[in-house]
Motif scaffolding. Structure first.
Motif, PDB file in Angstrom:
ATOM      1  N   UNK A 169     -62.971 -87.158 -32.579  1.00  0.00           N
ATOM      2  CA  UNK A 169     -63.941 -86.324 -31.879  1.00  0.00           C
ATOM      3  C   UNK A 169     -63.594 -86.213 -30.399  1.00  0.00           C
ATOM      4  N   UNK A 170     -63.913 -85.086 -29.799  1.00  0.00           N
ATOM      5  CA  UNK A 170     -63.770 -84.894 -28.360  1.00  0.00           C
ATOM      6  C   UNK A 170     -65.085 -84.340 -27.828  1.00  0.00           C
ATOM      7  N   UNK A 171     -65.609 -84.948 -26.768  1.00  0.00           N
ATOM      8  CA  UNK A 171     -66.804 -84.422 -26.091  1.00  0.00           C
ATOM      9  C   UNK A 171     -66.458 -84.164 -24.637  1.00  0.00           C
ATOM     10  N   UNK A 172     -66.891 -83.120 -23.976  1.00  0.00           N
ATOM     11  CA  UNK A 172     -67.533 -81.981 -24.635  1.00  0.00           C
ATOM     12  C   UNK A 172     -66.522 -81.269 -25.543  1.00  0.00           C
ATOM     13  N   UNK A 173     -67.034 -80.672 -26.607  1.00  0.00           N
ATOM     14  CA  UNK A 173     -66.156 -80.076 -27.614  1.00  0.00           C
ATOM     15  C   UNK A 173     -65.221 -79.025 -27.018  1.00  0.00           C
ATOM     16  N   UNK A 174     -65.677 -78.375 -25.924  1.00  0.00           N
ATOM     17  CA  UNK A 174     -64.861 -77.301 -25.344  1.00  0.00           C
ATOM     18  C   UNK A 174     -63.812 -77.825 -24.357  1.00  0.00           C
ATOM     19  N   UNK A 175     -63.780 -79.154 -24.098  1.00  0.00           N
ATOM     20  CA  UNK A 175     -62.782 -79.679 -23.155  1.00  0.00           C
ATOM     21  C   UNK A 175     -61.402 -79.697 -23.812  1.00  0.00           C
ATOM     22  N   UNK A 176     -60.361 -79.775 -22.974  1.00  0.00           N
ATOM     23  CA  UNK A 176     -58.996 -79.763 -23.497  1.00  0.00           C
ATOM     24  C   UNK A 176     -58.773 -80.978 -24.387  1.00  0.00           C
ATOM     25  N   UNK A 177     -58.272 -80.743 -25.581  1.00  0.00           N
ATOM     26  CA  UNK A 177     -57.981 -81.887 -26.451  1.00  0.00           C
ATOM     27  C   UNK A 177     -56.729 -82.598 -25.976  1.00  0.00           C
ATOM     28  N   UNK A 178     -56.741 -83.926 -26.063  1.00  0.00           N
ATOM     29  CA  UNK A 178     -55.528 -84.688 -25.767  1.00  0.00           C
ATOM     30  C   UNK A 178     -54.524 -84.393 -26.875  1.00  0.00           C
ATOM     31  N   UNK A 179     -53.237 -84.386 -26.520  1.00  0.00           N
ATOM     32  CA  UNK A 179     -52.269 -84.145 -27.583  1.00  0.00           C
ATOM     33  C   UNK A 179     -51.919 -85.453 -28.294  1.00  0.00           C
ATOM     34  N   UNK A 180     -51.102 -85.330 -29.334  1.00  0.00           N
ATOM     35  CA  UNK A 180     -50.817 -86.471 -30.202  1.00  0.00           C
ATOM     36  C   UNK A 180     -50.181 -87.628 -29.438  1.00  0.00           C
ATOM     37  N   UNK A 181     -49.278 -87.304 -28.504  1.00  0.00           N
ATOM     38  CA  UNK A 181     -48.575 -88.368 -27.785  1.00  0.00           C
ATOM     39  C   UNK A 181     -49.519 -89.098 -26.826  1.00  0.00           C
ATOM     40  N   UNK A 182     -50.484 -88.371 -26.261  1.00  0.00           N
ATOM     41  CA  UNK A 182     -51.458 -89.010 -25.372  1.00  0.00           C
ATOM     42  C   UNK A 182     -52.380 -89.943 -26.164  1.00  0.00           C
ATOM     43  N   UNK A 183     -52.803 -89.472 -27.335  1.00  0.00           N
ATOM     44  CA  UNK A 183     -53.648 -90.304 -28.202  1.00  0.00           C
ATOM     45  C   UNK A 183     -52.875 -91.561 -28.622  1.00  0.00           C
ATOM     46  N   UNK A 184     -51.600 -91.353 -28.940  1.00  0.00           N
ATOM     47  CA  UNK A 184     -50.756 -92.469 -29.358  1.00  0.00           C
ATOM     48  C   UNK A 184     -50.651 -93.507 -28.234  1.00  0.00           C
ATOM     49  N   UNK A 185     -50.480 -93.047 -26.982  1.00  0.00           N
ATOM     50  CA  UNK A 185     -50.396 -93.985 -25.850  1.00  0.00           C
ATOM     51  C   UNK A 185     -51.685 -94.780 -25.691  1.00  0.00           C
ATOM     52  N   UNK A 186     -52.814 -94.101 -25.877  1.00  0.00           N
ATOM     53  CA  UNK A 186     -54.111 -94.783 -25.786  1.00  0.00           C
ATOM     54  C   UNK A 186     -54.232 -95.848 -26.869  1.00  0.00           C
ATOM     55  N   UNK A 187     -53.828 -95.486 -28.062  1.00  0.00           N
ATOM     56  CA  UNK A 187     -53.898 -96.387 -29.205  1.00  0.00           C
ATOM     57  C   UNK A 187     -52.988 -97.601 -28.972  1.00  0.00           C
ATOM     58  N   UNK A 188     -51.788 -97.348 -28.439  1.00  0.00           N
ATOM     59  CA  UNK A 188     -50.849 -98.449 -28.158  1.00  0.00           C
ATOM     60  C   UNK A 188     -51.387 -99.355 -27.065  1.00  0.00           C
ATOM     61  N   UNK A 189     -52.030 -98.755 -26.073  1.00  0.00           N
ATOM     62  CA  UNK A 189     -52.591 -99.552 -24.988  1.00  0.00           C
ATOM     63  C   UNK A 189     -53.661-100.510 -25.511  1.00  0.00           C
ATOM     64  N   UNK A 190     -54.562 -99.989 -26.355  1.00  0.00           N
ATOM     65  CA  UNK A 190     -55.613-100.851 -26.924  1.00  0.00           C
ATOM     66  C   UNK A 190     -54.979-101.968 -27.751  1.00  0.00           C
ATOM     67  N   UNK A 191     -53.925-101.636 -28.490  1.00  0.00           N
ATOM     68  CA  UNK A 191     -53.226-102.651 -29.293  1.00  0.00           C
ATOM     69  C   UNK A 191     -52.572-103.704 -28.406  1.00  0.00           C
ATOM     70  N   UNK A 192     -51.935-103.267 -27.317  1.00  0.00           N
ATOM     71  CA  UNK A 192     -51.257-104.198 -26.399  1.00  0.00           C
ATOM     72  C   UNK A 192     -52.279-105.120 -25.736  1.00  0.00           C
ATOM     73  N   UNK A 193     -53.459-104.579 -25.393  1.00  0.00           N
ATOM     74  CA  UNK A 193     -54.500-105.394 -24.759  1.00  0.00           C
ATOM     75  C   UNK A 193     -55.020-106.444 -25.735  1.00  0.00           C
ATOM     76  N   UNK A 194     -55.239-106.032 -26.972  1.00  0.00           N
ATOM     77  CA  UNK A 194     -55.734-106.993 -27.977  1.00  0.00           C
ATOM     78  C   UNK A 194     -54.693-108.094 -28.226  1.00  0.00           C
ATOM     79  N   UNK A 195     -53.425-107.724 -28.335  1.00  0.00           N
ATOM     80  CA  UNK A 195     -52.365-108.728 -28.557  1.00  0.00           C
ATOM     81  C   UNK A 195     -52.319-109.711 -27.392  1.00  0.00           C
ATOM     82  N   UNK A 196     -52.434-109.172 -26.165  1.00  0.00           N
ATOM     83  CA  UNK A 196     -52.352-110.033 -24.991  1.00  0.00           C
ATOM     84  C   UNK A 196     -53.484-111.052 -24.990  1.00  0.00           C
ATOM     85  N   UNK A 197     -54.715-110.569 -25.246  1.00  0.00           N
ATOM     86  CA  UNK A 197     -55.880-111.466 -25.262  1.00  0.00           C
ATOM     87  C   UNK A 197     -55.686-112.560 -26.308  1.00  0.00           C
TER      88      UNK A 197
END
Lengths: 103, 103
Positions: free
Chosen positions: B30-58
């Protein structure tokens, strides 16, 4: 006041457990207080990878932007990461908002 | 009030640019507001990797601990990442403390 004095002073702040300095290749340079348990190589590597992942994410979203600061809240700790060209300074402190852990 | 209402409300806060919801496989839900620019696949992937890296570090620093929240400050934005078992909610907002960018 030199940077070592500043780092020592940070470690006297309430709740601060440890401050570490890592170089740009992910090698541990300094630990404050010196007598605290040193992080092992794999822990340092995870910190280094986290800072890298955060920088990549920021630049992926906007290539003209750059990472300034990173704050990781875990159930018990707060980990503050301040990356720079040559060094990354990391502070481990108690999570002041432990209610977040139960939310 | 259902979760969509809550998310819509968050996007009305001052400085908030966008809120996205990613599932545990790193897919944009989901993206809010719906009319805002959607992140592309590589940006989403970076976000996902960041959350994974933070969890591994903790968990590398303390295997009994877990990631609760992640705040990334860039020169212009602040990116708030709230990971959960099934979903990760990410809020992009203006960096309120732009002085940090010049420090």
């Amino acid at each position: 006041m030199d940077c070592y004095e500043i780092m020592k002073r940070i470690t006297t702040h309430r709740g601060v457990k440890q401050l570490v300095v890592i170089n740009k290749d992910g090698l541990l340079l300094k630990t404050f207080p010196a007598e605290s348990d040193e992080l092992d190589e794999s822990q340092i590597q995870s910190l280094h990878e986290l800072a890298g992942a955060a920088r990549r994410m920021v630049r992926d979203v906007d290539p003209t932007d750059d990472l300034m600061f990173l704050r990781v809240c875990s159930k018990t700790d707060e980990i503050l990461v301040s990356p720079d060209m040559a060094f990354t300074v990391v502070v481990f402190q108690e999570n002041h908002d432990k209610h977040a852990a139960t939310a």
